[in-house]
Motif scaffolding. Sequence first.
Motif, PDB file in Angstrom:
ATOM      1  N   MET A 142      -5.514  18.734  56.809  1.00 33.31           N
ATOM      2  CA  MET A 142      -6.202  19.169  58.048  1.00 33.31           C
ATOM      3  C   MET A 142      -5.159  19.509  59.129  1.00 33.31           C
ATOM      4  N   ARG A 143      -5.268  20.709  59.714  1.00 33.85           N
ATOM      5  CA  ARG A 143      -4.350  21.080  60.786  1.00 33.85           C
ATOM      6  C   ARG A 143      -4.749  20.356  62.070  1.00 33.85           C
ATOM      7  N   PRO A 144      -3.811  20.029  62.930  1.00 32.00           N
ATOM      8  CA  PRO A 144      -4.156  19.397  64.227  1.00 32.00           C
ATOM      9  C   PRO A 144      -5.190  20.232  64.975  1.00 32.00           C
ATOM     10  N   SER A 145      -5.120  21.542  64.800  1.00 31.02           N
ATOM     11  CA  SER A 145      -6.045  22.426  65.507  1.00 31.02           C
ATOM     12  C   SER A 145      -7.392  22.527  64.798  1.00 31.02           C
ATOM     13  N   ARG A 146      -7.541  21.856  63.655  1.00 28.13           N
ATOM     14  CA  ARG A 146      -8.776  21.889  62.849  1.00 28.13           C
ATOM     15  C   ARG A 146      -9.104  23.300  62.357  1.00 28.13           C
ATOM     16  N   ARG A 147      -8.111  24.204  62.444  1.00 27.68           N
ATOM     17  CA  ARG A 147      -8.356  25.539  61.923  1.00 27.68           C
ATOM     18  C   ARG A 147      -8.136  25.560  60.408  1.00 27.68           C
ATOM     19  N   GLN A 148      -8.724  26.548  59.743  1.00 24.35           N
ATOM     20  CA  GLN A 148      -8.429  26.781  58.328  1.00 24.35           C
ATOM     21  C   GLN A 148      -6.983  27.258  58.211  1.00 24.35           C
ATOM     22  N   PRO A 149      -6.362  27.091  57.054  1.00 14.95           N
ATOM     23  CA  PRO A 149      -4.963  27.522  56.907  1.00 14.95           C
ATOM     24  C   PRO A 149      -4.741  28.982  57.297  1.00 14.95           C
ATOM     25  N   ASP A 150      -5.707  29.824  57.027  1.00  8.03           N
ATOM     26  CA  ASP A 150      -5.498  31.253  57.306  1.00  8.03           C
ATOM     27  C   ASP A 150      -6.242  31.705  58.570  1.00  8.03           C
ATOM     28  N   GLU A 151      -6.533  30.737  59.439  1.00  7.70           N
ATOM     29  CA  GLU A 151      -7.321  31.068  60.635  1.00  7.70           C
ATOM     30  C   GLU A 151      -6.408  31.145  61.861  1.00  7.70           C
ATOM     31  N   MET A 152      -6.489  32.254  62.547  1.00  5.35           N
ATOM     32  CA  MET A 152      -5.702  32.389  63.780  1.00  5.35           C
ATOM     33  C   MET A 152      -6.467  31.772  64.948  1.00  5.35           C
ATOM     34  N   ARG A 153      -5.746  31.588  66.046  1.00  5.20           N
ATOM     35  CA  ARG A 153      -6.401  31.156  67.276  1.00  5.20           C
ATOM     36  C   ARG A 153      -7.201  32.317  67.873  1.00  5.20           C
ATOM     37  N   ALA A 154      -7.998  32.042  68.886  1.00  6.49           N
ATOM     38  CA  ALA A 154      -8.707  33.112  69.600  1.00  6.49           C
ATOM     39  C   ALA A 154      -7.657  34.011  70.249  1.00  6.49           C
ATOM     40  N   ILE A 155      -7.785  35.294  69.995  1.00  5.23           N
ATOM     41  CA  ILE A 155      -6.815  36.273  70.501  1.00  5.23           C
ATOM     42  C   ILE A 155      -7.517  37.156  71.521  1.00  5.23           C
ATOM     43  N   SER A 156      -6.883  37.399  72.647  1.00  6.11           N
ATOM     44  CA  SER A 156      -7.477  38.379  73.560  1.00  6.11           C
ATOM     45  C   SER A 156      -6.395  39.166  74.272  1.00  6.11           C
ATOM     46  N   LEU A 164      -2.271  40.951  79.678  1.00  5.27           N
ATOM     47  CA  LEU A 164      -2.166  39.491  79.569  1.00  5.27           C
ATOM     48  C   LEU A 164      -2.720  39.134  78.202  1.00  5.27           C
ATOM     49  N   VAL A 165      -1.819  38.729  77.315  1.00  9.08           N
ATOM     50  CA  VAL A 165      -2.245  38.438  75.952  1.00  9.08           C
ATOM     51  C   VAL A 165      -2.407  36.931  75.795  1.00  9.08           C
ATOM     52  N   ARG A 166      -3.456  36.532  75.114  1.00  8.50           N
ATOM     53  CA  ARG A 166      -3.684  35.108  74.861  1.00  8.50           C
ATOM     54  C   ARG A 166      -3.827  34.876  73.360  1.00  8.50           C
ATOM     55  N   PHE A 167      -3.015  33.975  72.849  1.00  7.78           N
ATOM     56  CA  PHE A 167      -3.186  33.441  71.493  1.00  7.78           C
ATOM     57  C   PHE A 167      -3.568  31.984  71.751  1.00  7.78           C
ATOM     58  N   GLY A 168      -4.850  31.685  71.815  1.00  6.25           N
ATOM     59  CA  GLY A 168      -5.282  30.340  72.190  1.00  6.25           C
ATOM     60  C   GLY A 168      -4.735  29.982  73.551  1.00  6.25           C
ATOM     61  N   ASP A 169      -4.015  28.853  73.645  1.00 10.36           N
ATOM     62  CA  ASP A 169      -3.477  28.422  74.936  1.00 10.36           C
ATOM     63  C   ASP A 169      -2.118  29.033  75.263  1.00 10.36           C
ATOM     64  N   THR A 170      -1.641  29.898  74.430  1.00  5.39           N
ATOM     65  CA  THR A 170      -0.403  30.627  74.744  1.00  5.39           C
ATOM     66  C   THR A 170      -0.760  31.908  75.489  1.00  5.39           C
ATOM     67  N   HIS A 171      -0.296  32.007  76.732  1.00  3.39           N
ATOM     68  CA  HIS A 171      -0.638  33.144  77.575  1.00  3.39           C
ATOM     69  C   HIS A 171       0.644  33.834  78.024  1.00  3.39           C
ATOM     70  N   GLN A 210       1.867  30.271  80.122  1.00  2.92           N
ATOM     71  CA  GLN A 210       1.518  28.990  79.503  1.00  2.92           C
ATOM     72  C   GLN A 210       1.907  29.070  78.036  1.00  2.92           C
ATOM     73  N   ALA A 211       2.551  28.031  77.552  1.00  4.86           N
ATOM     74  CA  ALA A 211       3.093  28.058  76.198  1.00  4.86           C
ATOM     75  C   ALA A 211       2.403  27.014  75.336  1.00  4.86           C
ATOM     76  N   ASP A 212       2.006  27.441  74.154  1.00  6.50           N
ATOM     77  CA  ASP A 212       1.475  26.499  73.164  1.00  6.50           C
ATOM     78  C   ASP A 212       1.842  26.977  71.762  1.00  6.50           C
ATOM     79  N   GLY A 213       3.114  27.392  71.615  1.00 14.53           N
ATOM     80  CA  GLY A 213       3.567  27.863  70.309  1.00 14.53           C
ATOM     81  C   GLY A 213       3.328  29.357  70.135  1.00 14.53           C
ATOM     82  N   GLY A 214       4.264  30.017  69.476  1.00 14.48           N
ATOM     83  CA  GLY A 214       4.063  31.428  69.160  1.00 14.48           C
ATOM     84  C   GLY A 214       4.232  32.368  70.331  1.00 14.48           C
TER      85      GLY A 214
END
Lengths: 238, 238, 238, 238, 238, 238
Positions: E1-15, E29-36, E120-124
């Motif tokens: 189980m990933r800490p993010s509870r995502r599936q192995p091939d699941e990306m974060r919400a992207i906008s 302004l690009v967002r990959f989950g909490d990475t902005h 804001q940084a949260d990886g990636g």
Amino acid sequence: MRPSRRQPDEMRAISFERGVSKHAEGSCLVRFGDTHVLCTASLEEKVPAWLRNSGKGWVTAEYGMLPRSTGERMRREAASGKQGGRTLEIQRLVGRSLRSVIDLEALGEMQITVDCDVLQADGGTRTAAITGGFVALHDCLSWMQARQMVTVERVLKDHVAAISCGIYDGTPVLDLDYAEDSAAETDANFVMTGKGGIVEIQGTAEGAPFTEEEFHELLRLARKGIFRLVELQKMAVS
Amino acid sequence: MRPSRRQPDEMRAISFERGVSKHAEGSCLVRFGDTHVLCTASLEEKVPAWLRNSGKGWVTAEYGMLPRSTGERMRREAASGKQGGRTLEIQRLVGRSLRSVIDLEALGEMQITVDCDVLQADGGTRTAAITGGFVALHDCLSWMQARQMVTVERVLKDHVAAISCGIYDGTPVLDLDYAEDSAAETDANFVMTGKGGIVEIQGTAEGAPFTEEEFHELLRLARKGIFRLVELQKMAVS
Amino acid sequence: MRPSRRQPDEMRAISFERGVSKHAEGSCLVRFGDTHVLCTASLEEKVPAWLRNSGKGWVTAEYGMLPRSTGERMRREAASGKQGGRTLEIQRLVGRSLRSVIDLEALGEMQITVDCDVLQADGGTRTAAITGGFVALHDCLSWMQARQMVTVERVLKDHVAAISCGIYDGTPVLDLDYAEDSAAETDANFVMTGKGGIVEIQGTAEGAPFTEEEFHELLRLARKGIFRLVELQKMAVS
Amino acid sequence: MRPSRRQPDEMRAISFERGVSKHAEGSCLVRFGDTHVLCTASLEEKVPAWLRNSGKGWVTAEYGMLPRSTGERMRREAASGKQGGRTLEIQRLVGRSLRSVIDLEALGEMQITVDCDVLQADGGTRTAAITGGFVALHDCLSWMQARQMVTVERVLKDHVAAISCGIYDGTPVLDLDYAEDSAAETDANFVMTGKGGIVEIQGTAEGAPFTEEEFHELLRLARKGIFRLVELQKMAVS
Amino acid sequence: MRPSRRQPDEMRAISFERGVSKHAEGSCLVRFGDTHVLCTASLEEKVPAWLRNSGKGWVTAEYGMLPRSTGERMRREAASGKQGGRTLEIQRLVGRSLRSVIDLEALGEMQITVDCDVLQADGGTRTAAITGGFVALHDCLSWMQARQMVTVERVLKDHVAAISCGIYDGTPVLDLDYAEDSAAETDANFVMTGKGGIVEIQGTAEGAPFTEEEFHELLRLARKGIFRLVELQKMAVS
Amino acid sequence: MRPSRRQPDEMRAISFERGVSKHAEGSCLVRFGDTHVLCTASLEEKVPAWLRNSGKGWVTAEYGMLPRSTGERMRREAASGKQGGRTLEIQRLVGRSLRSVIDLEALGEMQITVDCDVLQADGGTRTAAITGGFVALHDCLSWMQARQMVTVERVLKDHVAAISCGIYDGTPVLDLDYAEDSAAETDANFVMTGKGGIVEIQGTAEGAPFTEEEFHELLRLARKGIFRLVELQKMAVS
């Protein structure tokens, strides 16, 4: 004939003005003709890391030129973000020269920083800095003696002074001013103690190489000039 | 009672010593009591890139303190590799203040750099720098006029001078020295022209905020002090 | 008529967006019209060296502009290797302003750093930084109170906010945007507390000097604007 | 007895390995015993700004030490962000020394940079750099002559070489290695031409001042050593 | 189980939020989950010196993190006086990646600088910067096309996007957030074009080395993620 | 046909010269054809601050190029005042690669710094630095084992070596020299252990993007090359 119309072995007018700084433990505005250097000696009760718990103190020097101390305005070193090679070279020389007459153990774990700031430059700033820096250092030690921190005569082993010489238009001359320095074929700086010991010699051929005989003549002139500078220092601090 | 035993509206002894630099086109050693600032004005026949071919000149300022101009020795900015925020702030203020009385078009495409170097500090160095810098700038323009480069009265539109005020122990006082400045609740610097126009106001609450009434009182004191400084400038340069 | 078509005493739309940072103990995205500043307050359990073992804490600020927050891209200060004079001047001002309403003893030996980063600039970034920085600081203290580290009302003595004013086309106006600021004859920044005390005044003649009467009018406008900003801060944090 | 068990007037094994760089126009790995300095001479078809359109060329030098060229690893100057005072002092000396035998007008508007990088240090790196730098410079000029750019003998007026001397345990000795240098009372560097002219003299009292007689003895030793170095250079480049 | 509870091939919400900057020619302004990451594209009508008169343009990138974009406040790079190795490495990567889809000749002698500032940084952050930087660059080119300066489709040859993958707790997973990244055994970044060509691969074993099979699995995941990112870019810019 | 006339899977002549430094605890001059890198391993009995009292040691690397190691003389990084992005990127890679085979706990609280200085560059300096740095590191550990400080085989878990590959004129080739590297469409560096585990992969499309199949072919070549390099390392250190 020298541009300054001085005799080959004639120095410029030399003066030491003591106590010019309200704050510094010792201070001296030294003048070699139109070369004016403000020297302050600052006492700090800490030493560089490599001397901690050694029982020994340290004497160091820093050197700077005001931007318009020179004929053309120079860039301020604080603005350009670093001290140039010439500045570093001179302050290392001044520090070594002053330490040559200090008993660092008798000083104890304290540091004296001698700042030499050139207010007006007309050649020979490094030798003026050493010669006037000695007076500031002496007065700092007197200040300390007045507070029972040291005994001046135990810390200060001798006098130290410096002078430049050069070969100008084929003739060895003493105490070059800027006009003479710019045109000299050979330029040398000498640092000696009151007892006549040599602390530092730096001689450079600006154009053609020089001979051993020429160098001896420069050394002879320097000895004479430094003897006089030490006399003047003695009058100043007594 | 002020530590300096001066009346609330009494300035320190002020003096301007002109022509102190052999090299600079204009120079002035200004003294506000124990605060001594050496100001030199240097002419360069080039302007910053953004003014090239504009027909306009530029006046700028640089500021520095000798390491032992202060009670405790400060680190030399050239050695630490950069100018601190306070230095940059002051030299920007000095430059703006001097430019406020200069007609840059009448100056023509040339730059004058006013260097203000604090030899000894006892509070009010920035206001002394502006006040003395004006004299150095004036003398540089006179030097230029003597060479038919400009007409002083066309370039120099007015006098400019500066003074600090503060609230010390509840009382508004004029021209703070270091002891007063350290203990003042509020500290303000004023730059005004000879005709009484305001060029710059900077007021800071060191402790509690101050009131509008207190600020007016400081402004009133400043006006009185600057009126006197301009009188002294006029005597100096005439 | 102002370029912004606002009334002389009309501010831009002001908003405070709290909690915009996942990581910071307090954060606020403040908008003064098109000027957007991201303020974060970061708690560190250490204080500057000169406060160690004093029982007192510290509040400091840093300021930066994103390279393209401005009309023309500015060089990134991290790339040019130093913070410019304007940056240093502003962050010193923001820090002083925020400290004016903090009881550093009640804070205890901790440091709060308020970072103010300009995402988009349209004039008045320093006053927005102070006004929004206050909100971030408040929220950081609330975060600490929630953890029994401090009591907000003992540490935070008052509100603090800031606004710019200027003389535009002969008329005193409130809250200059970039177009107005570029053309203003006089530009002033005011920092005041919620109770109306003055913390900081900075007024500069961009062109001709200004009069005392003009300055009073700017102060009157500023008082009105800051009164409104404090009301908005209160709504935001309650 | 010297730590190196050499006679007072005995130099270390000296060798010149030419053509060690695939890229440089001239190169030489010089060895004075365990002191190994890689010297490369690089030709650039540009000169410093102050020589443009003067018809004259320039020869300059840079000096560096690999971090572990020494007994204790030194901090890499590129990482510490600046060249230290010693580095700057040495590269100025190397540049001056090499220029003393170059006819800059015969060189024409081109610059040769001699890089002297210490691969392994055991005392005397600056004198090795000058002595080996000469060989690299010679070979760069030969490379140019092969392309009809210059005539070597018109550009290169003479040989130049350098050696250190010192007073070790009361005895003047030639070519100090690190162990001797660390313990020497006096340390001097001499730069001379093939015809025996003196280009540079630097003498420093590490402990007690030295006498004129001691200095003459050092000069006598240096002359002998440099005579031998020039012989070796001649063998190397012929 | 990933800490993010995502599936192995699941990306974060992207906008992708376009047009977030009033000033920049393109912004996102690009967002990959909490990475902005705030990306701006700035057009300048000048190119680096080595491209002058070549008819070719340039695309470059700069990267920065706001001090409190991270869990612990980082030192501001502008204050520390230099950009760290990680910053330089990332901005070189972003620049290379964006240039891989640009026809520099079709761009003509102009430079576009893409600034990627992490709010804001949260990886990636580097992969978000490339993916969002593409959108800003696209919009800058559209801005130019609207002014008849270029034809977007001639300059922009393809899409480019990037994603990180890693082996977390033995399982290859897509789009690591900070918690996953910190604990991953292997971390890899992939940059690919819209047509599936590989532009850049960077894989690093954080702990034990990884196998070729593991690496293939990461590449397979990355391909899937980038395919999705390009779809989202297309929706954003159409 | 490769410019070097080598077969696609043929490496340059590789050699390791150990013990080249009188001072360093371990040293190796590694040659990959005309690429020559001097690697020294220096032991220091201190660790970075974040490891103090952790019982763990550290291995780090620094990288530099002599100014004339390249075809055109490069500016000395010590003179320009900072290490460039490429330098920082490479030394981070070398450090990570070497640490991948070290058991930092078995090393104990000591730091080994591996300096990799490029004496002559002809492509592949970073991979030579890793491959030769391993030998210097090994010899440093042997030096420590001889003093009962560590057991080599407990600290050194495996071999590590690196090689570059690229697609030259459409063909995947091994171990690019400078001429090949400049013209290659794709350039990749691989770091692997003696057991074949992958430590680092970096692949970059210089022109058009590359395909997965091309990348696999590069990986296959790299595996072959690194297998051979590890054999050579074993011969060198046994």
